[in-house]
Each structure stands twice: as C-alpha cells, then as structure tokens.
Design a protein around this motif. Structure first.
Motif, PDB file in Angstrom:
ATOM      1  N   ALA A 169     -63.534   7.430  42.352  1.00 42.25           N
ATOM      2  CA  ALA A 169     -64.583   7.300  42.124  1.00 42.25           C
ATOM      3  C   ALA A 169     -64.646   7.647  40.756  1.00 42.25           C
ATOM      4  O   ALA A 169     -65.595   7.912  40.300  1.00 42.25           O
ATOM      5  CB  ALA A 169     -65.354   8.065  42.579  1.00 42.25           C
ATOM      6  N   GLY A 170     -63.413   7.438  40.180  1.00 39.08           N
ATOM      7  CA  GLY A 170     -62.935   8.261  38.702  1.00 39.08           C
ATOM      8  C   GLY A 170     -63.710   9.764  38.221  1.00 39.08           C
ATOM      9  O   GLY A 170     -64.069  10.190  37.084  1.00 39.08           O
ATOM     10  N   LEU A 171     -63.276  10.203  39.097  1.00 40.09           N
ATOM     11  CA  LEU A 171     -63.833  12.017  38.962  1.00 40.09           C
ATOM     12  C   LEU A 171     -62.378  13.237  39.128  1.00 40.09           C
ATOM     13  O   LEU A 171     -63.120  14.213  38.952  1.00 40.09           O
ATOM     14  CB  LEU A 171     -65.107  12.048  39.707  1.00 40.09           C
ATOM     15  CG  LEU A 171     -65.546  12.838  39.852  1.00 40.09           C
ATOM     16  CD1 LEU A 171     -66.803  13.045  38.570  1.00 40.09           C
ATOM     17  CD2 LEU A 171     -66.731  13.279  40.966  1.00 40.09           C
ATOM     18  N   GLY A 189     -74.815  12.190  36.555  1.00 46.22           N
ATOM     19  CA  GLY A 189     -73.604  11.187  36.783  1.00 46.22           C
ATOM     20  C   GLY A 189     -72.601  11.167  38.180  1.00 46.22           C
ATOM     21  O   GLY A 189     -71.982  10.881  38.638  1.00 46.22           O
ATOM     22  N   GLN A 190     -72.120  13.109  37.272  1.00 43.98           N
ATOM     23  CA  GLN A 190     -70.929  12.924  38.057  1.00 43.98           C
ATOM     24  C   GLN A 190     -71.729  13.268  39.985  1.00 43.98           C
ATOM     25  O   GLN A 190     -70.889  13.419  40.678  1.00 43.98           O
ATOM     26  CB  GLN A 190     -70.292  14.076  36.970  1.00 43.98           C
ATOM     27  CG  GLN A 190     -69.899  13.795  36.278  1.00 43.98           C
ATOM     28  CD  GLN A 190     -69.225  15.626  35.454  1.00 43.98           C
ATOM     29  OE1 GLN A 190     -70.076  16.831  36.449  1.00 43.98           O
ATOM     30  NE2 GLN A 190     -68.215  15.555  35.194  1.00 43.98           N
ATOM     31  N   GLN A 191     -71.967  13.801  39.562  1.00 46.88           N
ATOM     32  CA  GLN A 191     -73.333  13.906  41.134  1.00 46.88           C
ATOM     33  C   GLN A 191     -73.116  12.667  42.002  1.00 46.88           C
ATOM     34  O   GLN A 191     -72.488  12.651  43.353  1.00 46.88           O
ATOM     35  CB  GLN A 191     -74.322  15.534  41.384  1.00 46.88           C
ATOM     36  CG  GLN A 191     -74.253  16.206  41.386  1.00 46.88           C
ATOM     37  CD  GLN A 191     -75.258  16.655  41.265  1.00 46.88           C
ATOM     38  OE1 GLN A 191     -76.695  16.622  41.861  1.00 46.88           O
ATOM     39  NE2 GLN A 191     -76.223  17.144  40.410  1.00 46.88           N
ATOM     40  N   GLN A 192     -73.275  11.715  41.729  1.00 38.24           N
ATOM     41  CA  GLN A 192     -73.075  10.296  42.178  1.00 38.24           C
ATOM     42  C   GLN A 192     -72.536   9.723  42.399  1.00 38.24           C
ATOM     43  O   GLN A 192     -72.074   9.205  43.372  1.00 38.24           O
ATOM     44  CB  GLN A 192     -73.614   9.229  41.028  1.00 38.24           C
ATOM     45  CG  GLN A 192     -74.738   8.866  41.980  1.00 38.24           C
ATOM     46  CD  GLN A 192     -75.771   8.265  42.774  1.00 38.24           C
ATOM     47  OE1 GLN A 192     -74.710   8.802  43.407  1.00 38.24           O
ATOM     48  NE2 GLN A 192     -77.381   7.537  42.690  1.00 38.24           N
ATOM     49  N   ARG A 193     -71.483   9.869  40.822  1.00 42.97           N
ATOM     50  CA  ARG A 193     -69.568   9.781  41.488  1.00 42.97           C
ATOM     51  C   ARG A 193     -69.390  10.671  42.817  1.00 42.97           C
ATOM     52  O   ARG A 193     -68.643  10.353  43.309  1.00 42.97           O
ATOM     53  CB  ARG A 193     -68.857   9.718  40.517  1.00 42.97           C
ATOM     54  CG  ARG A 193     -69.448   8.241  39.364  1.00 42.97           C
ATOM     55  CD  ARG A 193     -68.259   8.483  38.145  1.00 42.97           C
ATOM     56  NE  ARG A 193     -68.576   9.771  37.769  1.00 42.97           N
ATOM     57  CZ  ARG A 193     -67.666   9.685  36.415  1.00 42.97           C
ATOM     58  NH1 ARG A 193     -66.718  10.144  36.396  1.00 42.97           N
ATOM     59  NH2 ARG A 193     -68.576  11.365  35.770  1.00 42.97           N
ATOM     60  N   ALA A 215     -81.455   7.337  38.340  1.00 42.84           N
ATOM     61  CA  ALA A 215     -81.772   8.547  37.962  1.00 42.84           C
ATOM     62  C   ALA A 215     -80.830   8.945  36.961  1.00 42.84           C
ATOM     63  O   ALA A 215     -80.857   9.872  36.677  1.00 42.84           O
ATOM     64  CB  ALA A 215     -81.767   9.600  39.045  1.00 42.84           C
ATOM     65  N   LEU A 216     -80.390   8.057  36.834  1.00 39.49           N
ATOM     66  CA  LEU A 216     -79.129   8.250  35.497  1.00 39.49           C
ATOM     67  C   LEU A 216     -79.346   7.970  34.073  1.00 39.49           C
ATOM     68  O   LEU A 216     -79.922   7.326  34.158  1.00 39.49           O
ATOM     69  CB  LEU A 216     -77.882   7.378  35.744  1.00 39.49           C
ATOM     70  CG  LEU A 216     -76.913   7.657  37.203  1.00 39.49           C
ATOM     71  CD1 LEU A 216     -76.315   7.103  37.864  1.00 39.49           C
ATOM     72  CD2 LEU A 216     -77.445   9.913  37.913  1.00 39.49           C
ATOM     73  N   ASP A 217     -78.531   8.558  32.817  1.00 40.93           N
ATOM     74  CA  ASP A 217     -78.262   8.049  31.738  1.00 40.93           C
ATOM     75  C   ASP A 217     -78.005   6.856  31.004  1.00 40.93           C
ATOM     76  O   ASP A 217     -76.832   6.556  32.212  1.00 40.93           O
ATOM     77  CB  ASP A 217     -78.617   9.274  30.883  1.00 40.93           C
ATOM     78  CG  ASP A 217     -76.986   9.780  31.087  1.00 40.93           C
ATOM     79  OD1 ASP A 217     -75.670   8.516  30.840  1.00 40.93           O
ATOM     80  OD2 ASP A 217     -76.899  10.805  31.525  1.00 40.93           O
ATOM     81  N   PRO A 218     -78.032   6.562  30.254  1.00 42.75           N
ATOM     82  CA  PRO A 218     -76.939   5.084  30.139  1.00 42.75           C
ATOM     83  C   PRO A 218     -76.094   5.004  30.299  1.00 42.75           C
ATOM     84  O   PRO A 218     -75.224   4.308  30.410  1.00 42.75           O
ATOM     85  CB  PRO A 218     -78.108   4.909  28.485  1.00 42.75           C
ATOM     86  CG  PRO A 218     -79.314   4.858  28.405  1.00 42.75           C
ATOM     87  CD  PRO A 218     -79.417   6.667  29.683  1.00 42.75           C
ATOM     88  N   ALA A 220     -74.396   7.300  31.669  1.00 47.80           N
ATOM     89  CA  ALA A 220     -73.506   7.307  32.942  1.00 47.80           C
ATOM     90  C   ALA A 220     -73.776   5.956  34.102  1.00 47.80           C
ATOM     91  O   ALA A 220     -72.838   6.200  34.560  1.00 47.80           O
ATOM     92  CB  ALA A 220     -74.274   8.573  34.337  1.00 47.80           C
ATOM     93  N   THR A 221     -74.968   5.452  33.849  1.00 46.56           N
ATOM     94  CA  THR A 221     -74.789   4.370  34.653  1.00 46.56           C
ATOM     95  C   THR A 221     -74.171   3.197  34.641  1.00 46.56           C
ATOM     96  O   THR A 221     -73.654   2.829  35.347  1.00 46.56           O
ATOM     97  CB  THR A 221     -76.412   3.799  33.639  1.00 46.56           C
ATOM     98  OG1 THR A 221     -77.678   4.200  34.435  1.00 46.56           O
ATOM     99  CG2 THR A 221     -76.758   2.262  34.358  1.00 46.56           C
ATOM    100  N   ALA A 222     -73.641   3.386  32.826  1.00 49.45           N
ATOM    101  CA  ALA A 222     -72.149   2.435  32.363  1.00 49.45           C
ATOM    102  C   ALA A 222     -71.167   2.806  33.327  1.00 49.45           C
ATOM    103  O   ALA A 222     -70.235   1.705  33.977  1.00 49.45           O
ATOM    104  CB  ALA A 222     -72.194   2.706  30.764  1.00 49.45           C
ATOM    105  N   THR A 223     -70.800   4.193  33.409  1.00 53.61           N
ATOM    106  CA  THR A 223     -69.821   4.531  34.564  1.00 53.61           C
ATOM    107  C   THR A 223     -69.865   4.252  35.824  1.00 53.61           C
ATOM    108  O   THR A 223     -68.356   3.828  35.937  1.00 53.61           O
ATOM    109  CB  THR A 223     -69.477   5.923  33.891  1.00 53.61           C
ATOM    110  OG1 THR A 223     -69.322   6.421  32.404  1.00 53.61           O
ATOM    111  CG2 THR A 223     -68.572   6.533  34.832  1.00 53.61           C
TER     112      THR A 223
END
Length: 289
Positions: A169-171, A189-193, A215-218, A220-223
């Motif tokens: 998940a890249g986290l 973004g980290q919560q979604q990942r 619900a994410l900023d650009p 976090a969306t790209a990630t």
C-alpha cells in the motif's frame, strides 16, 4: 428537430438490452457481450436491484476481467455504487434491498444461500469513499483481518503480513516506526492507504473501491492512483469514480451507467475518444450529468 430535441430524444428513450437507441456498432464490448480476450474474474448476468418496490438497477450484464481496473462512471444516483455493492453482497445489510440475477466469482454463485458471506467479503474486499480505519493502532488495523480469518499461526507470520500489506500500500516506510500509533491519527491520504492495506492483508481476489479519492487532496489522490496501477498486477480492481479524468488515468475498461442501466462498457480509450452510444458521448462531453 433541433440539436436539443435530438439529444433529449436519446436521453428519454427506453434502454432495453443491447438494442439501445443511439448505440453504435463498434468497440470490443457493449452491453451483454462477454469478454473473450482475457480470463474473467466476476461474471454478472441480468442483475436487478430493488429497494422495496423501487427498482434501482435494471438488467445489468457485465464481465470483470482478471487483473484489470474497471472504472464505473455516470451521473450521481445512476446506480454505480448500488451495483458495486452487489459484488460482495454488501446490499444484504439493507433490509429492504433485494438483488436478482446471476453474480459469479470464479464460476461460483455468490448469491447462493449457502455462500459464506464473511469468506466472500474476504475474497472481494472493499475500500469506501471516506477513509474508515478502526480506532486501533496501525498494526492492529492490518492484523485484525488475518487474525479472525485464521491466516497466521504465530506472531512472526502476523508481523510479516502486516509489513507486506503496508509495503504494497506504499505506507510501510512512513509508519514502520510508529505501528502502535492510532490509525485515525494519520493524514487523510495515509488513512485511505491504511484501509487499502487492511483490505489486501487478507489476500483478496478482487478489490472494490467506492470513490476512494473523493475526500483526498490532489497529492494524496495521485499517490492512491499510482497505488491502484501497481495493485492490479496482483488483484482485480473495480472502482466507482465521479472523476472521468481519474477513470481515464487508472482503468483499462470503463462502464457507463445511466438511470440504473449499463449503457456501455468498453476499453477506456474508446469510451473517452469514440463512445458507442450517444448517452455516453453526451456525458463525457459535459452536455449533461
């Protein structure tokens, strides 16, 4: 007939099976036409969904190929999320909801009354629109599923599953030194990942994503979009998105829904450059929706 009258005649016309008014004879797949060029992960035929007496989904037939990202797009309220929830029987949690038709996962009937729904939801994981980590530590968010499904024999195996899931998940590099921190303390973004890592920790076959970036900023969306592209090497992914740009970026095929009906499904590049139905063209060009 002027342009608006011509357009409205298409919007208001009934849509029955493959003979949709305005449909064009092109593309590798239109309504009801099965996938022939790849293995099928899920096969849906003549699916209807009712909330009480109101029908929300009308006669949807759709194949979902293995290791592809299938995007579902369409106006708000067109049935995308309702259909998505059919794929792991989440609609069972709604008392007045009734699902009819055939839904198969690897040729198994998921509508069978004998189907173990908990096991089904382990095989078909889900990531929701709003990040919803458990109010537990980062470690326990990932460990919970493998533990209750009996996927580990000891702590060292569980540790390995947690690390692998967070890595996919890249986290992992961001949280490896604070696994005991509460998951809800991470950024959006980290919560979604983290939720994606939680879903893949039990090794599903399919991952359903219901507007996972809304619900994410650009950044976090790209990630998350980069992560989706990586995950499809291992998993089949079905994503509902309100963003046509996102569908174009992450998916191999796109399905367009309108008023509870599947208008067409085709390769994403064809949907956005040469759609097979006038309703699809009207939506992607911004004439309605």
């Amino acid at each position: 007939m002027d342009q608006r009258e011509s357009f409205m005649s298409v919007v208001e016309s009934p849509m029955n099976g493959v003979n949709l008014p305005g449909a064009r004879e092109q593309g590798e797949q239109t309504i009801g036409r099965p996938l022939l060029d790849r293995k099928v992960s899920m096969r849906c035929r003549n699916v209807d969904v009712f909330y009480g007496d109101k029908q929300a989904i009308h006669d949807v037939s759709l194949d979902i190929g293995k290791h592809e990202v299938l995007a579902m797009i369409g106006p708000s309220g067109c049935g995308k999320s309702t259909f998505l929830r059919c794929l792991n029987r989440m609609n069972d949690t709604i008392d007045i909801c009734r699902v009819e038709g055939s839904l198969q996962l690897d040729d198994e009937d998921i509508q069978d009354p004998g189907m173990d729904v908990e096991l089904l939801r382990a095989r078909v994981g889900m990531v929701f629109q709003k990040p919803n980590p458990f109010p537990k530590s980062i470690y326990e968010n990932i460990a919970y599923g493998p533990r209750i499904h009996g996927l580990t024999r000891d702590k060292s195996e569980l540790d390995e599953i947690v690390e692998n899931a967070l890595t996919r998940a890249g986290l992992w590099n961001e949280v490896k030194d604070r696994l005991d921190d509460v998951g809800t303390g991470l950024s959006g973004g980290q919560q979604q990942r983290l939720c994606i890592a939680r879903a893949i920790a039990i090794n599903p076959e399919v991952i359903l994503m219901d507007e996972p970036c809304s619900a994410l900023d650009p950044i976090a969306t790209a990630t998350v979009e980069e992560l989706i592209d990586e995950l499809r090497q291992r998993y089949t992914i079905v994503i509902v998105t309100h963003s046509m740009q996102q569908a174009a970026r992450v998916s191999q095929r796109t399905a367009y829904f309108h008023m509870g009906r599947l208008v067409e499904v085709d390769r994403t590049d064809r949907i956005f450059t040469n759609p097979g139905h006038e309703l699809t063209e009207a939506y992607i060009t911004g004439r309605f929706g």
